[in-house]
Design an enzyme around this catalytic site. Structure first.
Site, short mmCIF file in Angstrom:
data_model
loop_
_atom_site.label_atom_id
_atom_site.label_comp_id
_atom_site.label_asym_id
_atom_site.label_seq_id
_atom_site.Cartn_x
_atom_site.Cartn_y
_atom_site.Cartn_z
N VAL A 1 73.80 7.66 68.69
CA VAL A 1 73.17 7.21 69.94
C VAL A 1 72.56 8.37 70.74
CG1 VAL A 1 74.61 5.16 70.18
CG2 VAL A 1 75.28 7.27 71.34
N LYS A 2 72.83 9.60 70.34
CA LYS A 2 72.32 10.76 71.10
C LYS A 2 70.88 11.07 70.69
CE LYS A 2 76.31 10.77 73.01
NZ LYS A 2 77.52 11.54 72.76
N HIS A 3 70.32 12.17 71.23
CA HIS A 3 68.87 12.41 71.06
C HIS A 3 68.45 12.65 69.61
CE1 HIS A 3 69.38 12.93 75.37
NE2 HIS A 3 68.10 12.60 75.45
N HIS B 1 75.89 12.45 67.53
CA HIS B 1 76.24 11.06 67.22
C HIS B 1 74.95 10.22 67.22
CE1 HIS B 1 77.58 6.98 68.21
NE2 HIS B 1 78.70 7.29 67.59
#
Ligand SMILES: *Cc1c(COP(=O)(O)O)cnc(C)c1O
Length: 417
Positions: A193-195, A191
């Protein structure tokens, strides 16, 4: 003269560059746009990066968690022990399969599942322990692995916060999150917002070949290629063996993932830099934050979560939350403990007081903006705003761009995850 408008800061966001965009365009111009060669290449690349033998990519982290629970043998009537301090998708993976999520409380020092609490929650129906590396801080996997070994359970790491996380095992080795050295499977999310991101997407990592086929067929309706009925040669034959889903990721998403992966080290370094600055600045304010996990900083810093000092009430948290949003600092709260969501209260009879450590954390919790493309000036802006708001001084003038974008459209999409 009005100052140049300031963009409100979200708590997390993707970092895409022209190279990423070019690689997606190239994939779109190819013969394959879904389930082509890039899916396998992305799976291999992520598995290699994390030190696992295999990866199977999915349409989302949630789908990957669902598939991992299926491959681990979770079925109707089973139980899955997990943390209440997580995104709802962790517990829902069990629910989709007709199983019951059983919550064990977290440790106050790390906010991760407390191995001591897990043991008391294991029953003859337990199939899986499902720990979450909260905010990116790796769990004490050796303790969890030991319980699973003694009780004959599977361990699935919800590593959606922790790509790039590391921890030190008692033999002195550095273990990478996702290498599955002390688990059966680990699950990632891509997603925004992930790394690293593929828009939507997820992956299950593992070392044992026996999970490969169940995971792949679960992604594709439970259909398995076969030689045909009763050994008759039917080269076209395939049979649906289990109830699977369409959980496929596309080739052009994997093109983006492959390009993003080449930047992961840089992203992690920047996340750790920002976290160090925050920790230094907030210590003097009495704001609690997670430990960095040893001298090597094995924390992957997906989120920077703080907890207000005990002398500040839950109402104070709301005031500080609202004041920071007024200043264009996109604070958030991770998470309302899962057992307190209306669905989980109704269906599994969760109630306040069930998990006091997670609940007490939640009452005074705040998540501050943390993403690798944040500039030094933006980091300072957050620190200054927190100082000012904590001191209780009235907020300074609301930046024009912020007042124009309110109410809150800019934040809607970043609501968890
Ligand atoms: C993001 C996240 C998920 C779900 O991932 P999606 O890709 O959004 O489906 C699951 N668990 C945790 C802890 C997450 O943060």
């Amino acid at each position: 003269m009005t100052p140049p408008p300031m963009k409100p800061l979200r708590y997390g966001q993707q970092w895409l560059d022209e190279e990423d965009i070019a690689s997606v365009l190239e994939a779109l111009r190819s013969d394959w746009i879904t389930q082509g060669p890039l899916v396998g290449r992305f799976e291999e690349a992520v598995a290699r990066w994390c030190g696992a033998r295999f990866g199977v990519a999915f349409a989302s982290g949630t789908a990957a968690l669902h598939a991992a629970c299926f491959a681990a043998g979770v079925r109707e009537g089973d139980e899955v022990v997990t943390t209440p301090l997580t995104f709802v998708a962790t517990a829902n993976a069990a629910v989709y399969l007709g199983a019951r999520p059983v919550f064990a409380d977290v440790e106050p020092e790390t906010l991760n599942l407390d191995p001591g609490q897990i043991l008391g929650r294991v029953t003859p129906r337990t199939k899986v322990i499902l720990p979450v590396h909260f905010a990116g801080l790796p769990c004490r996997m050796e303790g969890i692995h030991e319980i699973a070994r003694k009780k004959g359970l599977r361990v699935i790491e919800d590593a959606c916060h922790a790509l790039g996380g590391q921890w030190g095992s008692s033999d002195g080795r550095r273990q990478r999150v996702g290498s599955c050295s002390h688990s059966d499977m680990a699950v990632l999310s891509f997603h925004p917002v992930k790394h690293i991101t593929t828009g939507e997407g997820g992956m299950v990592l593992f070392n044992r070949e026996e999970f490969l086929e169940p995971l792949r067929s679960f992604r594709h309706h439970g259909i398995v290629r076969s030689s045909g009925e009763e050994g008759k040669a039917e080269p076209w034959a395939s049979r649906m063996q289990e109830l699977g889903y369409n959980f496929r990721i596309t080739d052009f998403q994997c093109a983006l993932g492959l390009s993003q992966l080449t930047k992961l080290d840089r992203f992690l370094t920047r996340r750790r830099q920002i976290a160090r600055e925050y920790k230094e600045a907030f210590q003097t304010l009495g704001l609690w934050s997670q430990p960095q996990d040893s001298a090597n900083d094995g924390h992957a810093w997906h989120l920077f979560v703080v907890q207000l000092p005990p002398d500040r009430s839950s109402d104070e948290r709301r005031r500080i939350f609202e004041a920071l949003r007024q200043e264009g600092v996109g604070v958030n709260v991770h998470y309302l403990p899962v057992h307190l969501h209306p669905y989980h209260r109704r269906r599994f009879l969760g109630k306040p007081g069930d998990h006091p450590v997670a609940e007490a954390y939640y009452e005074r919790a705040l998540t501050l903006p943390l993403f690798p493309s944040m500039t030094d000036a933006e980091v300072r802006r957050v620190i200054d705003a927190v100082r000012r708001v904590m001191a209780g001084r009235p907020t300074t003038a609301v930046p024009e761009a912020v007042s124009r974008t309110r109410p809150q459209e800019g934040y809607e999409w970043t609501r968890n995850p």
